[in-house]
Motif scaffolding. Structure first.
Motif, mmCIF file in Angstrom:
data_model
loop_
_atom_site.group_PDB
_atom_site.id
_atom_site.type_symbol
_atom_site.label_atom_id
_atom_site.label_comp_id
_atom_site.label_asym_id
_atom_site.label_seq_id
_atom_site.Cartn_x
_atom_site.Cartn_y
_atom_site.Cartn_z
ATOM 1 N N GLY A 27 0.794 -1.222 0.000
ATOM 2 C CA GLY A 27 0.000 0.000 0.000
ATOM 3 C C GLY A 27 0.828 1.274 0.000
ATOM 4 N N THR A 28 0.295 2.298 -0.687
ATOM 5 C CA THR A 28 0.944 3.610 -0.790
ATOM 6 C C THR A 28 -0.095 4.699 -0.566
ATOM 7 O OG1 THR A 28 0.591 3.548 -3.204
ATOM 8 C CG2 THR A 28 2.721 2.779 -2.409
ATOM 9 N N ARG A 29 -1.005 4.447 0.402
ATOM 10 C CA ARG A 29 -2.162 5.323 0.589
ATOM 11 C C ARG A 29 -1.785 6.725 1.045
ATOM 12 N NH1 ARG A 29 -7.490 4.898 0.983
ATOM 13 N NH2 ARG A 29 -7.383 2.661 0.664
ATOM 14 N N THR A 30 -0.805 6.783 1.949
ATOM 15 C CA THR A 30 -0.364 8.100 2.424
ATOM 16 C C THR A 30 1.060 8.351 1.924
ATOM 17 O OG1 THR A 30 0.686 7.299 4.448
ATOM 18 C CG2 THR A 30 -1.688 7.737 4.556
ATOM 19 N N LYS A 47 1.826 14.698 -3.010
ATOM 20 C CA LYS A 47 0.439 14.595 -2.547
ATOM 21 C C LYS A 47 -0.423 15.357 -3.555
ATOM 22 C CE LYS A 47 1.246 16.345 1.661
ATOM 23 N NZ LYS A 47 1.056 16.693 3.095
ATOM 24 N N SER A 48 -1.442 14.683 -4.095
ATOM 25 C CA SER A 48 -2.348 15.340 -5.051
ATOM 26 C C SER A 48 -3.637 15.656 -4.300
ATOM 27 C CB SER A 48 -2.633 14.429 -6.247
ATOM 28 O OG SER A 48 -1.438 14.062 -6.899
ATOM 29 N N LEU A 49 -3.745 16.899 -3.825
ATOM 30 C CA LEU A 49 -4.841 17.280 -2.929
ATOM 31 C C LEU A 49 -5.876 18.110 -3.679
ATOM 32 C CD1 LEU A 49 -2.618 18.311 0.130
ATOM 33 C CD2 LEU A 49 -3.626 16.062 -0.372
ATOM 34 N N ALA A 83 -11.764 25.653 0.279
ATOM 35 C CA ALA A 83 -12.354 24.632 1.147
ATOM 36 C C ALA A 83 -11.829 23.275 0.710
ATOM 37 C CB ALA A 83 -13.878 24.658 1.034
ATOM 38 N N ARG A 84 -11.616 22.388 1.703
ATOM 39 C CA ARG A 84 -11.147 21.041 1.399
ATOM 40 C C ARG A 84 -12.295 20.254 0.767
ATOM 41 N NH1 ARG A 84 -7.228 17.082 3.468
ATOM 42 N NH2 ARG A 84 -5.828 18.809 3.840
ATOM 43 N N ALA A 85 -12.008 19.517 -0.286
ATOM 44 C CA ALA A 85 -13.039 18.704 -0.935
ATOM 45 C C ALA A 85 -13.278 17.426 -0.136
ATOM 46 C CB ALA A 85 -12.607 18.358 -2.350
ATOM 47 N N ASP A 86 -14.534 16.989 -0.044
ATOM 48 C CA ASP A 86 -14.779 15.708 0.626
ATOM 49 C C ASP A 86 -14.543 14.564 -0.365
ATOM 50 O OD1 ASP A 86 -17.083 15.387 -0.921
ATOM 51 O OD2 ASP A 86 -18.407 16.138 0.645
ATOM 52 N N ILE A 98 -9.682 8.962 -3.113
ATOM 53 C CA ILE A 98 -8.676 9.503 -2.191
ATOM 54 C C ILE A 98 -7.634 8.427 -1.892
ATOM 55 C CG2 ILE A 98 -8.430 9.989 0.288
ATOM 56 C CD1 ILE A 98 -10.751 11.890 0.020
ATOM 57 N N GLY A 99 -6.381 8.845 -1.878
ATOM 58 C CA GLY A 99 -5.279 7.902 -1.660
ATOM 59 C C GLY A 99 -4.702 7.395 -2.966
ATOM 60 N N GLY A 100 -5.442 7.624 -4.072
ATOM 61 C CA GLY A 100 -4.966 7.185 -5.374
ATOM 62 C C GLY A 100 -5.019 8.267 -6.428
#
Ligand code: 5CA
Length: 156
Positions: A27-30, A47-49, A83-86, A98-100
Motif C-alpha cells: 500500500g501507498t495510501r499516504t 500529494k495530489s490534494l 475549502a477542502r473537498a470531501d 482519495i489515496g490514489g
C-alpha cells in the motif's frame, strides 16, 4: 493492471509522457506509506490534494513533507475562498479515489498549483490511480503535464 492505472498511463501517453507505474501490495495510501514502500524521502512523494477554490475544484501538488497553506494555494491560482473537498467531491472531480488521485489524467483538466519544493529533486513519485500504485516523474515534467503554477505552498 487496475483500470485506474491504465487510465492514468493512457492520459500520460496523450501528454507525451511514458509513465512506468509500480505496484506495492503493502500500500501507498499516504505519503509516509509510499515513501516507506518506495524507499525514498517523504519529501519526494507528491500529494495530489483536491480543494474547492471559490467553489470550483482545483489540485494542489504538495511535497509529502509539507503541509499545504490554503491561503498560498488561493494566491497561486488567483482565488479567494478555499475549502477542502470531501471524498465524494474528489472522486467526482477527478475520477479517482482519495489515496490514489494522480497529479493529472483526471476526468477534466483542473487548475493546478505545484509546490516549488518538489523541484529540488530529480525524480518525485505520485499516485497512479489507486492506493497501491505509484509512478516516478521528473518534477519539470509534472509542471509541463499539468500546466501547473509553481509556487510556495507550504505552511511555514
Ligand atoms: N498515494 C498517496 C501518495 S502518492 C496519496 O495519494 N497521498 S495524498 O496525500 O495525495 O492523498 C491522501 C490525502 O487525501 C490526505 O493527505 C488528505 O489530505 C486527503 N484525505 C484523506 N481522507 C480524506 C477525506 N475523508 N476527505 C477528504 N480528503 C481526505
Amino acid at each position: 493492471m487496475h483500470r485506474n492505472v491504465a487510465k492514468l498511463t493512457a492520459a500520460a501517453a496523450e501528454l507525451g509522457l511514458s509513465v512506468e507505474t509500480k505496484e506495492f501490495p503493502e500500500g501507498t495510501r499516504t505519503a509516509e506509506d509510499a515513501a516507506r514502500a518506495i524507499g525514498c524521502e517523504v519529501a519526494q512523494i507528491v500529494k495530489s490534494l483536491v480543494f474547492l477554490l471559490d467553489g470550483e475544484p482545483v489540485v494542489a501538488l504538495v511535497s509529502g513533507a509539507n503541509r499545504l497553506d490554503e491561503a498560498r494555494l488561493a494566491a497561486a491560482l488567483g482565488g479567494t475562498e478555499v475549502a477542502r473537498a470531501d471524498a465524494d467531491t474528489v472522486r467526482k472531480a477527478t475520477g479517482y479515489p482519495i489515496g490514489g488521485v494522480p497529479p493529472f489524467g483526471h476526468d477534466r483538466r483542473l487548475p493546478t498549483a505545484v509546490d516549488e519544493d518538489l523541484l529540488r529533486f530529480d525524480v518525485v513519485w505520485a499516485a497512479a490511480g489507486t492506493p497501491r500504485d505509484v509512478f516516478p516523474i521528473a518534477p519539470g515534467e509534472l509542471v509541463r503535464a499539468t500546466g501547473g503554477a509553481v509556487a510556495p505552498l507550504k505552511v511555514v
